[in-house]
Design an enzyme around this catalytic site. Structure first.
Site, mmCIF file in Angstrom:
data_model
loop_
_atom_site.group_PDB
_atom_site.id
_atom_site.type_symbol
_atom_site.label_atom_id
_atom_site.label_comp_id
_atom_site.label_asym_id
_atom_site.label_seq_id
_atom_site.Cartn_x
_atom_site.Cartn_y
_atom_site.Cartn_z
ATOM 1 N N PHE A 109 1.541 -2.281 -10.297
ATOM 2 C CA PHE A 109 1.786 -0.986 -10.921
ATOM 3 C C PHE A 109 3.160 -0.913 -11.591
ATOM 4 O O PHE A 109 3.327 -0.201 -12.576
ATOM 5 C CB PHE A 109 1.654 0.129 -9.875
ATOM 6 C CG PHE A 109 0.246 0.412 -9.460
ATOM 7 C CD1 PHE A 109 -0.455 1.493 -9.981
ATOM 8 C CD2 PHE A 109 -0.408 -0.408 -8.551
ATOM 9 C CE1 PHE A 109 -1.758 1.755 -9.599
ATOM 10 C CE2 PHE A 109 -1.717 -0.158 -8.160
ATOM 11 C CZ PHE A 109 -2.400 0.930 -8.686
ATOM 12 N N PHE A 140 0.816 -1.216 0.000
ATOM 13 C CA PHE A 140 0.000 0.000 0.000
ATOM 14 C C PHE A 140 0.850 1.266 0.000
ATOM 15 O O PHE A 140 0.790 2.089 -0.924
ATOM 16 C CB PHE A 140 -0.919 -0.042 1.229
ATOM 17 C CG PHE A 140 -1.786 1.172 1.412
ATOM 18 C CD1 PHE A 140 -2.514 1.700 0.362
ATOM 19 C CD2 PHE A 140 -1.887 1.774 2.663
ATOM 20 C CE1 PHE A 140 -3.329 2.817 0.545
ATOM 21 C CE2 PHE A 140 -2.695 2.874 2.854
ATOM 22 C CZ PHE A 140 -3.410 3.408 1.793
ATOM 23 N N LYS A 167 -24.886 1.053 9.125
ATOM 24 C CA LYS A 167 -25.011 0.085 10.221
ATOM 25 C C LYS A 167 -23.953 0.288 11.302
ATOM 26 O O LYS A 167 -23.722 -0.592 12.127
ATOM 27 C CB LYS A 167 -24.899 -1.339 9.660
ATOM 28 C CG LYS A 167 -25.968 -1.674 8.623
ATOM 29 C CD LYS A 167 -25.744 -3.060 8.044
ATOM 30 C CE LYS A 167 -26.785 -3.383 6.968
ATOM 31 N NZ LYS A 167 -26.543 -4.723 6.358
ATOM 32 N N TYR A 189 3.831 -7.251 17.343
ATOM 33 C CA TYR A 189 4.122 -6.323 16.253
ATOM 34 C C TYR A 189 4.949 -5.147 16.760
ATOM 35 O O TYR A 189 6.018 -4.840 16.216
ATOM 36 C CB TYR A 189 2.812 -5.829 15.636
ATOM 37 C CG TYR A 189 2.994 -4.710 14.644
ATOM 38 C CD1 TYR A 189 3.723 -4.906 13.481
ATOM 39 C CD2 TYR A 189 2.449 -3.450 14.879
ATOM 40 C CE1 TYR A 189 3.896 -3.883 12.553
ATOM 41 C CE2 TYR A 189 2.615 -2.422 13.964
ATOM 42 C CZ TYR A 189 3.332 -2.635 12.809
ATOM 43 O OH TYR A 189 3.509 -1.617 11.906
ATOM 44 N N SER A 197 6.735 2.000 13.604
ATOM 45 C CA SER A 197 5.330 2.213 13.948
ATOM 46 C C SER A 197 5.218 2.852 15.328
ATOM 47 O O SER A 197 6.073 2.619 16.205
ATOM 48 C CB SER A 197 4.580 0.882 13.956
ATOM 49 O OG SER A 197 3.303 1.022 14.515
ATOM 50 N N ASP A 215 12.063 -12.713 -0.483
ATOM 51 C CA ASP A 215 11.481 -12.731 0.857
ATOM 52 C C ASP A 215 12.531 -12.260 1.846
ATOM 53 O O ASP A 215 13.622 -12.835 1.916
ATOM 54 C CB ASP A 215 11.029 -14.159 1.201
ATOM 55 C CG ASP A 215 10.160 -14.231 2.449
ATOM 56 O OD1 ASP A 215 10.378 -13.419 3.372
ATOM 57 O OD2 ASP A 215 9.277 -15.111 2.503
ATOM 58 N N VAL A 216 12.221 -11.227 2.632
ATOM 59 C CA VAL A 216 13.213 -10.669 3.562
ATOM 60 C C VAL A 216 13.590 -11.657 4.657
ATOM 61 O O VAL A 216 14.592 -11.450 5.354
ATOM 62 C CB VAL A 216 12.718 -9.357 4.202
ATOM 63 C CG1 VAL A 216 12.544 -8.268 3.164
ATOM 64 C CG2 VAL A 216 11.436 -9.567 4.998
ATOM 65 N N VAL A 224 -1.816 8.192 3.374
ATOM 66 C CA VAL A 224 -0.769 7.442 2.689
ATOM 67 C C VAL A 224 0.094 8.325 1.788
ATOM 68 O O VAL A 224 1.321 8.167 1.726
ATOM 69 C CB VAL A 224 -1.372 6.262 1.894
ATOM 70 C CG1 VAL A 224 -2.345 6.741 0.836
ATOM 71 C CG2 VAL A 224 -0.281 5.393 1.292
#
Length: 328
Positions: A37, A11, A182, A130, A107, A46-47, A198
């Site tokens: 893209f 993303f 809802k 995480y 993060s 793969d890291v 973003v």
């Protein structure tokens, strides 16, 4: 300048690569998933495993966006394998290629349930794997930078929850509930949330390519901080509806419902959009401050405009069948 964007098919990575392309900055993508893209710029890797880069041109910077981040990851060892071991593999590749600049997206989860207004000096107290592994990854990168501190530049960016067009994370799920009519507010809705658009996060990552040697740590937040009540009212207004919130549940009842879903998930192995931790996160205050302003960076999109663009793209315009990204 040539940049390798690790996790560039995701993303934030896709938005960043679009910006790099527009700025005529050369880049390559390393990701375990293909890039819809930028297929021609992507290398599948793969890291969790040692990384190899065989291009004839030497990159001048790595930007690492690869992460294991969902709340429901199993086995839990994936957090360590991707976030911590991945950081080690990236640093080893940087050493091998003579790269002296790494930009790492960490993060605000490293702070855990942080006090209101926590800035970059806040206490580190992650409440989940995480956040813990993001913090441990930061230490791996700091060790790499400390080997040649006069030459190496490390930028650590700690975004709050990131949202925007095409994302299928927690903010989208909230907006979708509001749009459906809802939506049920859990708690009194007075808790405040810091958010990050973003495009603005991608713009800051691009901006930080110009930073000098040293260690630079920044939270990333777009202001102002909405209360949940104000956010829901604003979204309803964008959708041409009454700002009134019709349904509310006490926090204790919402938490009980989330715990029931957790119990069913533990028995069936199924994943549900409702869980106790998600109820806690929804009802918690998560308000952060940042020193980014001191760098001279100006976000390209004001927060209220960013919310409007996202709501319009997702719930007013027709973009069915287009690429989307799943995250927390």
């Amino acid at each position: 300048m040539s940049v390798i964007v690790i996790g560039g098919s995701g993303f934030i990575g896709t938005r960043l690569c679009i910006r790099l392309s527009q700025a005529k900055i050369e880049f390559e993508i390393i990701d375990k998933d293909p890039s819809i893209f930028f297929p021609g710029e992507a290398l599948k890797a793969d890291v969790r495993r040692p990384l190899v880069h065989n291009s004839s041109s030497d990159p001048s910077a790595f930007i690492n966006l690869a992460a294991e981040h969902r709340d429901d990851v199993r086995p839990l060892s994936l957090y360590d394998e991707v976030n911590v071991d991945g950081a080690k593999n990236i640093c080893n590749l940087a050493r091998a290629k003579g790269v002296n600049k790494i930009i790492f997206t960490s993060s605000v989860a490293v702070y855990g349930f942080a006090p209101l207004g926590t800035d970059e000096s806040g206490a580190i107290a992650p409440f989940n794997d995480y956040g813990r592994t993001k913090w441990e990854a930061e230490q791996v990168y700091k060790q790499w930078q400390s080997e040649y501190p006069e030459c190496r530049c490390l930028v650590i960016v700690r975004p709050t929850v990131v949202f925007g067009e095409r994302n299928r994370g927690n903010v989208f799920n909230l907006l979708k509930q509001i749009a459906s009519g809802k939506f049920v507010m859990v708690g009194n809705g007075s808790n405040r949330k810091s958010m990050a658009y973003v495009e603005n996060v991608a713009a800051f990552l691009e901006y930080s390519l110009g930073f000098k040697p040293g260690v630079h740590i920044y939270n990333y937040i777009d202001k102002p901080d909405f209360t949940m009540n104000a956010l829901v009212a604003y979204v309803n207004k964008l959708l041409g509806r009454s700002a009134e919130i019709k349904f509310r549940l006490p926090f204790s009842l919402g938490l009980l419902i989330g715990s029931c879903f957790d119990f069913v998930a533990s028995i069936t192995g199924k994943k549900f959009p409702i869980s106790a931790i998600r109820v806690k996160k929804f009802c918690a205050n998560s308000v952060y401050e940042s020193a980014i302003e001191s760098t001279g960076f100006i976000p390209p999109t004001p927060l209220m405009e960013a919310i409007e663009k996202t709501v319009r793209f997702e719930f007013i315009e027709d973009h069915k069948g287009e690429q989307v990204f799943y995250s927390e």
